[in-house]
Design an enzyme around this catalytic site. Structure first.
Site, PDB file in Angstrom:
ATOM      1  N   VAL A  14     -11.387 132.346  50.474  1.00 19.17           N
ATOM      2  CA  VAL A  14     -12.454 132.921  49.656  1.00 19.17           C
ATOM      3  C   VAL A  14     -12.395 132.249  48.291  1.00 19.17           C
ATOM      4  O   VAL A  14     -11.335 131.815  47.842  1.00 19.17           O
ATOM      5  CB  VAL A  14     -12.321 134.450  49.501  1.00 19.17           C
ATOM      6  CG1 VAL A  14     -12.501 135.145  50.836  1.00 19.17           C
ATOM      7  CG2 VAL A  14     -10.971 134.836  48.891  1.00 19.17           C
ATOM      8  N   SER A  15     -13.539 132.159  47.634  1.00 18.51           N
ATOM      9  CA  SER A  15     -13.575 131.485  46.328  1.00 18.51           C
ATOM     10  C   SER A  15     -13.579 132.469  45.175  1.00 18.51           C
ATOM     11  O   SER A  15     -13.353 132.093  44.028  1.00 18.51           O
ATOM     12  CB  SER A  15     -14.810 130.574  46.237  1.00 18.51           C
ATOM     13  OG  SER A  15     -15.984 131.310  46.517  1.00 18.51           O
ATOM     14  N   THR A  16     -13.833 133.751  45.454  1.00 21.18           N
ATOM     15  CA  THR A  16     -13.840 134.760  44.404  1.00 21.18           C
ATOM     16  C   THR A  16     -13.053 135.978  44.843  1.00 21.18           C
ATOM     17  O   THR A  16     -12.926 136.259  46.040  1.00 21.18           O
ATOM     18  CB  THR A  16     -15.267 135.207  44.046  1.00 21.18           C
ATOM     19  OG1 THR A  16     -15.881 135.801  45.194  1.00 21.18           O
ATOM     20  CG2 THR A  16     -16.113 134.017  43.595  1.00 21.18           C
ATOM     21  N   GLN A  71     -14.783 138.718  47.241  1.00 23.73           N
ATOM     22  CA  GLN A  71     -15.063 138.509  48.652  1.00 23.73           C
ATOM     23  C   GLN A  71     -14.031 139.227  49.526  1.00 23.73           C
ATOM     24  O   GLN A  71     -12.860 139.294  49.193  1.00 23.73           O
ATOM     25  CB  GLN A  71     -15.087 137.015  48.967  1.00 23.73           C
ATOM     26  CG  GLN A  71     -16.299 136.304  48.372  1.00 23.73           C
ATOM     27  CD  GLN A  71     -16.299 134.816  48.669  1.00 23.73           C
ATOM     28  OE1 GLN A  71     -15.478 134.079  48.136  1.00 23.73           O
ATOM     29  NE2 GLN A  71     -17.220 134.375  49.502  1.00 23.73           N
TER      30      GLN A  71
END
Length: 225
Positions: free
Chosen positions: A10-12, A15
């Site tokens: 996940v990038s954040t 999420q």
């Protein structure tokens, strides 16, 4: 078939990685398989150097499977970086299975027809589709980034006093600052806080500026005495 290793990126922080974990576990179960290990990563897919992905590749061996939700979870890389990653995966004899790529699911089936021609064709088709999806994921990233920058430029041109960008999360910045002062590495700080390397670098730059300013003030005070 070797071990199934699920990679969840996940990038954040917002999420839901646990939802993805449950979905992947259920998918493997539908093929009467079990995930041997999960690798959780809070990192941008545009970077080739990701701690958990590197650990997965180091621990995996021939016959293992990397199980992902979709190809963009493993790659939003530029073409050269994607080729480097794919070559590493192929050289180790590892297969990629993506939930949204049905042609890749054949790797989870234990039934061996013994038809090498069919297996070779499926591998070739699957490899081509993965390349296409990886390129599409990168194009989508570049397009969204371009539109974001265009939107910022337009907002700044129309109301330069009103557009300030995203507000700083001061609690996060203070936490990163404390970790930097105690000599934690960027990778360790990312794992602890979930912050991006860009944010950590910004905090480090600000700390350096504050330190240099403090030193200069001390120098001026000493000179004035």
């Amino acid at each position: 078939m070797g071990f199934i290793r699920a990679y969840l990126r996940v990038s954040t922080v917002g999420q839901d990685v646990m939802r993805a974990k449950e979905e992947i576990a259920e998918f493997a179960k539908s093929y009467h398989q079990q995930v041997a290990s999960f690798y959780f990563e809070k990192f941008t897919g545009t970077s080739l150097n990701r701690p958990e992905l590197s650990r997965l590749l180091a621990e995996a061996s021939a016959g293992d499977i990397i199980l992902i939700e979709s190809v963009d979870r493993i790659s939003r890389l530029k073409n050269d970086d994607w080729i480097a990653l794919k070559n590493t995966i192929e050289s180790k004899g590892i297969s990629i299975v993506a939930l949204d790529l049905p042609t890749s699911h054949i790797a989870l089936k234990q039934v061996d027809t013994g038809d090498e021609f069919v297996k070779s064709v499926l591998r070739a088709v699957n490899g081509m589709l993965i390349d296409i999806l990886a390129a599409t994921a990168r194009k989508d990233y570049d397009l969204r980034r371009k539109r974001t920058l265009e939107g910022i430029a337009k907002a700044q041109a129309e109301r330069p006093d009103a557009y300030q960008g995203r507000k700083r999360n001061q609690v996060l910045w203070d936490s990163i600052g404390k970790l930097l002062r105690t000599s934690h590495t960027y990778t360790a700080i990312q794992q602890i806080t979930g912050a991006s390397r860009m944010t950590i670098a910004a905090v480090a730059k600000e700390l350096k500026h504050e330190t240099n300013t403090l030193k200069e003030n001390h120098r001026l005070c000493a000179a004035a005495q």
